[in-house]
Scaffold this motif. Structure first.
Motif, PDB file in Angstrom:
ATOM      1  N   GLY A 161       0.799  -1.220   0.000  1.00  0.00           N
ATOM      2  CA  GLY A 161       0.000   0.000   0.000  1.00  0.00           C
ATOM      3  C   GLY A 161       0.831   1.269   0.000  1.00  0.00           C
TER       4      GLY A 161
ATOM      5  N   TYR B 259      -5.174  -3.376  -0.957  1.00  0.00           N
ATOM      6  CA  TYR B 259      -5.490  -1.969  -0.764  1.00  0.00           C
ATOM      7  C   TYR B 259      -6.196  -1.400  -1.991  1.00  0.00           C
TER       8      TYR B 259
ATOM      9  N   ALA C 226      -9.539  -1.107   1.875  1.00  0.00           N
ATOM     10  CA  ALA C 226      -9.057  -2.372   1.317  1.00  0.00           C
ATOM     11  C   ALA C 226     -10.240  -3.292   1.075  1.00  0.00           C
TER      12      ALA C 226
END
Length: 597
Positions: free
Chosen positions: A396, A407, A463
């Motif tokens: 991420g 993510y 996410a």
């Protein structure tokens, strides 16, 4: 020791120094941003410093000379006014659009009395290699030589100074019209001896070089012009001119939370921030810098196969291995330990970088008509990687070290990679790849709209399979995935503000559950863009002005704002915060003029 907001940035487009409002240089890493420091009191009492100040009580005011990164501090005492001018030399004769190539690595300091008479105190405690070395100091025919480890410093001064062990000290009185100048030359021990320069002439040339660059580049006439202009100068100071890399910040280990352990080294260039950076350079009328930044990214990556891990960051010269270690002898800023050198995030898999690079190519599309076969192959391979890898978890954009997840921001930037690659297919000689890329993009779009959307919370989440929110998702409209006035985007903006905003001024934490973490400045500027694009221009301007007002007295922004007391925290000054300012100002300007960005 001064607080973060008390510091000013000096730069020579190869390295940087920080000087406090009381005239102390507490950070300097010559000859380049990520080199070991010779002054590092910013991170510990043994780190070294160079102080010039009046004896006795005083008050101060300061500003940058117009169109420069040359600092002027005035000390007001009972007996007179002392003016201190500080700069890193850009080299005699450097003018125009490319400054900093031949930096002599000299710290210039000039004092003059403009009224009355002032007793002046000078103290230099150089401590090379982050304070590990206590140097030998000796007087020589060309000045005072400070030697230790791999560093050599020569101090040229036109006032008598004394050597006291490893210290250099001086006390003298200046009357109105009197001045004194100091030039501290740095070289590596293996380098041939350098010729000391005329400090006064070098200071004049440095002012002229900055102003020449400013006059050539600063033709942005839109909203918040002065703020954009100052931020453009900061970005130029943070550009490593030999390669074109833009450094995230000139410091290491200034904490995201005072007393905490989230203290990272930011003295490198991030590809992850590439499209933000390139757009800001373009808006600020720095097209040469934008091209050189793109070329640095491409050259640093080399060739990339479809299965390769694409690095998210490099050293200023394109170095890949940035392995992290700690400096146990430094107590850290206000006790924030550990102090780290290097950054292990270089090993992380961050899929968003694929979209960042292809977005850069899209921004420069009119300039890429004659794309080289190697560059075209690189862009094709990145798009192929996005088509294959978007289903994978990654670390991420916030570089968490707790493991990989799916993510949403990473999926979103993979979509950007495919969308821009399809649009650039002819330029990239990739027409045959388009059907595969289109199919992958459709599948990815469907996944984002279903797995990234929480029907119960009526918001896009941080996410897949999570209820947590992530301020990075605000970029959804900015990158063109959905219109800014789409009901789902508007609902997400509302949810993020409801859950992540601290106070009423648009200051956002990065994600839910972040506790005492500060508000990340870039998140606020992305919020400004989302609001302006959605037609909420007045609210966008209100938040822009509230966030920008958090800068210090010189207009410098750090990475974060401590929402408990409003103090600046994190590495400083932070390029991404100034990049966010420039881009948000431009979006506001376009929205006010009715022009589609």
């Amino acid at each position: 020791m001064a607080v973060i907001s008390d510091y000013a940035l000096l730069g020579d487009c190869q390295g940087a120094a920080l000087v406090s409002s009381d005239g102390s240089v507490d950070w300097w890493c010559p000859p380049r941003f990520d080199a070991p420091s010779v002054f590092a009191r910013l991170l510990g009492s043994c780190g070294g410093f160079w102080s010039i100040r009046p004896l006795g009580p005083y008050t101060t005011s300061r500003h940058y000379l117009e169109g420069t990164m040359v600092l002027r501090t005035e000390f007001h005492t009972e007996s007179g006014v002392l003016r201190l001018t500080d700069a890193l030399s850009l080299g005699v004769g450097e003018r125009g659009h490319r400054i900093g190539y031949t930096s002599p690595h000299v710290l210039l300091r000039q004092v003059e009395v403009v009224a009355g008479a002032v007793d002046v105190a000078v103290e230099i405690a150089a401590r090379p290699e982050y304070g590990l070395v206590s140097p030998t100091v000796a007087e020589t025919p060309v000045g005072i030589e400070i030697s230790g480890g791999a560093d050599r410093l020569i101090l040229a001064a036109d006032r008598d100074l004394a050597v006291d062990g490893s210290l250099v000290t001086g006390r003298f009185t200046l009357a109105a019209g009197d001045s004194a100048v100091f030039a501290l030359h740095h070289r590596r021990a293996a380098d041939p001896p350098s010729v000391t320069i005329d400090g006064r002439a070098a200071l004049r040339e440095t002012v002229a070089a900055w102003q020449s660059w400013d006059n050539i580049h600063q033709d942005y006439q839109g909203a918040y012009r002065q703020e954009v202009r100052r931020s453009a100068l900061v970005l130029q100071a943070l550009t490593y001119q030999p390669t074109g890399a833009v450094i995230a910040a000139p410091t290491t280990s200034l904490p995201e939370e005072v007393g905490g352990t989230a203290n990272w080294d930011y003295r490198f260039g991030w590809l992850r921030d590439g499209s933000f950076t390139l757009k800001a350079l373009w808006v600020a009328a720095c097209p040469d810098e934008a091209h050189r930044f793109f070329n640095w990214m491409a050259a640093s990556m080399g060739s990339v196969d479809a299965e390769d891990h694409v690095p998210i960051m490099f050293g200023a010269g394109g170095e890949r291995d940035l392995t992290e270690h700690t400096l146990e002898h430094l107590e850290g800023y206000q006790g924030s330990r550990p102090v780290r050198i290097g950054n292990d995030a270089w090993q992380q898999k961050q899929l968003d970088v694929l979209g960042e690079i292809l977005e850069c190519a899209w921004v420069l599309r009119d300039e890429l008509a004659d794309l080289s076969p190697a560059a075209a192959g690189l862009l094709r391979s990145l798009a192929d990687r996005a088509a294959d890898a978007w289903r994978e978890p990654d670390a991420g954009i916030w570089e968490g070290r707790e493991g990989e997840r799916h993510y949403l921001t990473s999926k979103l930037l993979c979509w950007v990679a495919l969308d821009r690659a399809i649009k650039l297919a002819r330029t990239m000689d990739a027409q045959a790849h388009v059907p595969r890329w289109s199919q992958a993009m459709e599948q990815l779009c469907a996944a984002i709209l279903t797995e990234g959307w929480s029907a119960s919370g009526r918001t896009f989440t941080g996410a897949f399979g999570s209820d947590h929110l992530d301020a990075g998702v605000l970029a959804m409209a900015t990158v063109g995935f959905l219109p800014a006035d789409d009901d789902r985007v508007l609902a997400t903006v509302d949810a993020i503000r409801r859950e992540l905003e601290v106070g009423q001024d648009g200051l956002l934490q990065r994600w839910t559950g972040s506790g005492l973490e500060g508000a990340f400045i870039i998140c606020s500027y992305v919020l400004v863009e989302a609001l302006a694009l959605a037609g909420q221009v007045d609210e966008a301007k209100r938040i822009f002005e509230c966030v920008t007002a958090q800068a210090n007295d010189l207009g410098l922004l750090s990475e974060e704002i401590d929402h408990r007391d409003g103090s600046l925290i994190g590495n400083f000054p932070q390029a991404l915060s100034h990049i966010g300012l420039i881009n948000a100002a431009w979006i506001i300007d376009q929205a006010e003029s009715g022009t589609k960005p």
